[in-house]
Design a protein around this motif. Structure first.
Motif, short mmCIF file in Angstrom:
data_model
loop_
_atom_site.label_atom_id
_atom_site.label_comp_id
_atom_site.label_asym_id
_atom_site.label_seq_id
_atom_site.Cartn_x
_atom_site.Cartn_y
_atom_site.Cartn_z
N GLY A 36 -5.36 -12.80 -6.48
CA GLY A 36 -4.54 -11.97 -5.91
C GLY A 36 -5.35 -10.99 -4.87
O GLY A 36 -6.51 -11.01 -4.76
N THR A 47 -5.48 -3.49 -1.12
CA THR A 47 -4.54 -4.42 -1.76
C THR A 47 -3.01 -4.20 -1.05
O THR A 47 -2.97 -3.03 -0.48
CB THR A 47 -4.56 -4.05 -3.37
OG1 THR A 47 -4.11 -2.90 -3.70
CG2 THR A 47 -5.79 -4.31 -4.11
N ASN A 117 -3.16 -14.56 -1.42
CA ASN A 117 -3.81 -13.61 -0.41
C ASN A 117 -3.58 -14.18 0.97
O ASN A 117 -3.66 -15.43 1.00
CB ASN A 117 -5.42 -13.35 -0.43
CG ASN A 117 -5.57 -12.74 -1.90
OD1 ASN A 117 -4.59 -12.03 -2.21
ND2 ASN A 117 -6.79 -12.49 -2.19
N VAL A 179 4.68 -15.15 3.84
CA VAL A 179 6.12 -15.41 3.11
C VAL A 179 6.44 -13.81 2.72
O VAL A 179 5.83 -13.05 2.17
CB VAL A 179 5.87 -16.10 1.82
CG1 VAL A 179 7.00 -16.05 0.83
CG2 VAL A 179 5.29 -17.50 2.07
N THR A 208 -4.82 -10.04 -9.86
CA THR A 208 -3.47 -9.87 -9.63
C THR A 208 -2.92 -9.02 -10.42
O THR A 208 -3.22 -9.02 -11.66
CB THR A 208 -2.78 -11.26 -9.04
OG1 THR A 208 -1.37 -11.03 -9.17
CG2 THR A 208 -2.90 -12.14 -10.58
N SER A 209 -1.99 -8.18 -9.66
CA SER A 209 -1.26 -7.35 -10.84
C SER A 209 -0.10 -8.37 -11.62
O SER A 209 0.37 -7.93 -12.58
CB SER A 209 -0.34 -6.17 -10.07
OG SER A 209 0.52 -6.92 -9.14
N VAL A 232 -9.21 -11.85 -15.11
CA VAL A 232 -10.41 -11.12 -14.54
C VAL A 232 -9.77 -9.77 -13.77
O VAL A 232 -9.29 -10.00 -12.42
CB VAL A 232 -11.27 -11.77 -13.49
CG1 VAL A 232 -12.49 -11.13 -12.95
CG2 VAL A 232 -12.02 -13.00 -14.17
N GLY A 249 -13.44 -6.27 -15.29
CA GLY A 249 -14.62 -6.01 -14.36
C GLY A 249 -13.92 -6.61 -13.04
O GLY A 249 -12.78 -7.08 -12.98
N THR A 250 -14.78 -6.49 -12.25
CA THR A 250 -14.50 -6.97 -10.76
C THR A 250 -14.48 -8.21 -10.35
O THR A 250 -15.74 -8.82 -10.85
CB THR A 250 -14.85 -6.02 -9.70
OG1 THR A 250 -16.24 -6.19 -9.65
CG2 THR A 250 -14.87 -4.42 -10.19
P1 OAD Z 1 -1.70 -6.18 -6.18
O1 OAD Z 1 -1.84 -5.15 -5.09
O2 OAD Z 1 -0.07 -6.15 -6.76
O3 OAD Z 1 -2.62 -6.15 -7.38
C1 OAD Z 1 -3.97 -6.12 -7.22
C2 OAD Z 1 -4.61 -6.24 -8.23
O4 OAD Z 1 -6.07 -6.38 -8.18
C3 OAD Z 1 -4.35 -5.02 -9.58
O5 OAD Z 1 -3.90 -5.39 -10.65
C4 OAD Z 1 -5.79 -4.45 -9.58
O6 OAD Z 1 -6.06 -3.97 -10.81
C5 OAD Z 1 -6.73 -5.57 -9.11
N1 OAD Z 1 -8.12 -5.23 -8.62
C6 OAD Z 1 -8.41 -4.33 -7.99
N2 OAD Z 1 -9.67 -4.39 -7.56
C7 OAD Z 1 -10.16 -5.40 -8.03
C8 OAD Z 1 -11.23 -5.93 -7.94
N3 OAD Z 1 -12.42 -5.64 -7.23
N4 OAD Z 1 -11.56 -7.04 -8.65
C9 OAD Z 1 -10.60 -7.51 -9.50
N5 OAD Z 1 -9.36 -7.09 -9.43
C10 OAD Z 1 -9.05 -6.08 -8.78
O7 OAD Z 1 -1.68 -7.58 -5.51
P2 OAD Z 1 -1.01 -8.99 -5.89
O8 OAD Z 1 -1.08 -9.16 -7.40
O9 OAD Z 1 -2.02 -9.85 -4.98
O10 OAD Z 1 3.19 -10.82 -1.65
O11 OAD Z 1 0.20 -9.04 -5.39
C11 OAD Z 1 0.92 -9.94 -5.11
C12 OAD Z 1 1.94 -10.19 -3.95
O12 OAD Z 1 2.66 -9.17 -3.93
C13 OAD Z 1 1.07 -10.26 -2.67
O13 OAD Z 1 0.71 -11.38 -2.39
C14 OAD Z 1 2.14 -9.68 -1.66
C15 OAD Z 1 2.70 -8.66 -2.47
O14 OAD Z 1 3.94 -8.25 -2.31
C16 OAD Z 1 3.66 -11.19 -0.59
O15 OAD Z 1 3.25 -10.53 0.59
C17 OAD Z 1 4.83 -12.08 -0.57
#
Ligand code: OAD
Length: 261
Positions: A36, A47, A117, A179, A208-209, A232, A249-250
């Motif tokens: 994510g 993000t 992504n 999408v 991903t959240s 992770v 961690g990242t």
């Molecule tokens: P989010 O913005 O909801 O979540 C990002 C996640 O990444 C959070 O849980 C952070 O804690 C984590 N994070 C931040 N920095 C990080 C790092 N360096 N390493 C690892 N993790 C880290 O993003 P998504 O879960 O991808 O959909 O969101 C899902 C979907 O919601 C997206 O694809 C998008 C959005 O609406 C569409 O556009 C259809």
């Protein structure tokens, strides 16, 4: 006198997951990775939710990333995506993207990479066969089914230079090939992702959240099918409860540590 068990030493979980990766390789078992927006955070891509700052701070994702919003306010939604494209232009894959691509090159066919992504950074790092569940920010497509005039205007390069560009003959609008909320995911990519989740021995869930479905559901599918699931993420996520191990961690630090030989 009884003693409570000592806590695991730091790095014990990391070692365990490294062993799981090695075991999957040695036993020729499939690995799936679901990524994510946090995957690209260390490349400098905000993000999705972090991107709703500044000019866009007073919008919710559902107010911009939907077909209804685009039809009502095409220029505003187009401009928001233009700002996302500008944020992504020029950024590079980070050590996490590279670790995945290097692993895939070393162990061809072992790892299925599924991403939410739209930034193209896994592909830029050289990962083959990325299942891009939410489309591609760099591409556009027609809003409505194209007519002959639409194809002809693309071929002739005569789209209007408005934002968004349109077919000069019928007014059909170009839209980002991502999408939006309420839309179906690309059918084949989703089917392949579900198969990977159902059949993997190990799933890494990175950055991903876990709030958006059906992508987040893939972790549950893998868990229910008996796979080990590893989250992770430096912060708590909605998929932590389904994980056998949570690595706090990242992506750019932990993926190289997990996937190096
Ligand atoms: P989010 O913005 O909801 O979540 C990002 C996640 O990444 C959070 O849980 C952070 O804690 C984590 N994070 C931040 N920095 C990080 C790092 N360096 N390493 C690892 N993790 C880290 O993003 P998504 O879960 O991808 O959909 O969101 C899902 C979907 O919601 C997206 O694809 C998008 C959005 O609406 C569409 O556009 C259809």
């Amino acid at each position: 006198m009884t003693h409570s068990p000592l806590p695991d030493p730091p790095g014990a979980d990391l070692g365990t997951v490294r062993d799981w990766v090695r075991e999957a390789v040695q036993l020729s078992r499939p690995i799936a990775v679901l990524t994510g927006a946090g995957m690209s955070a260390e490349s400098g891509v905000p993000t999705f939710r972090d991107a709703l700052t500044g000019l866009w701070a007073h919008f919710r994702p559902e107010e911009l990333a939907t077909e209804t919003a685009f039809r009502a306010r095409p220029q505003q939604v187009w401009d928001w995506y233009a700002s996302r494209r500008a944020a992504v232009a020029g950024v590079e894959p980070n050590a996490g993207h590279r670790a995945l691509a290097t692993f895939q090159a070393r162990e061809p066919g072992r790892l299925t990479l599924i991403t939410q992504n739209v930034d193209g950074l896994h592909q830029a790092a050289g990962s083959p066969g990325v299942l891009a569940l939410h489309g591609n920010l760099a591409e556009d497509r027609w809003l409505d089914s194209p007519r002959a005039c639409c194809d002809a205007s693309v071929a002739a390069g005569t789209l209007t230079d408005a934002c968004p560009p349109a077919c000069p003959a019928c007014g059909n609008l170009r839209r980002p090939a991502v999408v939006w909320f309420g839309e179906f995911l690309p059918e084949q990519a989703l089917r392949d992702a579900e198969t990977a989740a159902r059949t993997c021995a190990l799933m890494l869930v990175v950055g991903t959240s876990g709030a958006v479905y059906p992508a987040a559901g893939l972790a549950f599918t893998a868990h229910q099918a008996g796979a080990r699931v590893v989250v992770v993420n430096p912060e708590p996520s909605e998929l932590d409860p389904v994980a056998d191990v949570v690595l706090r961690g990242t992506a750019a630090t932990l993926l190289p540590a997990l996937l190096s030989p």
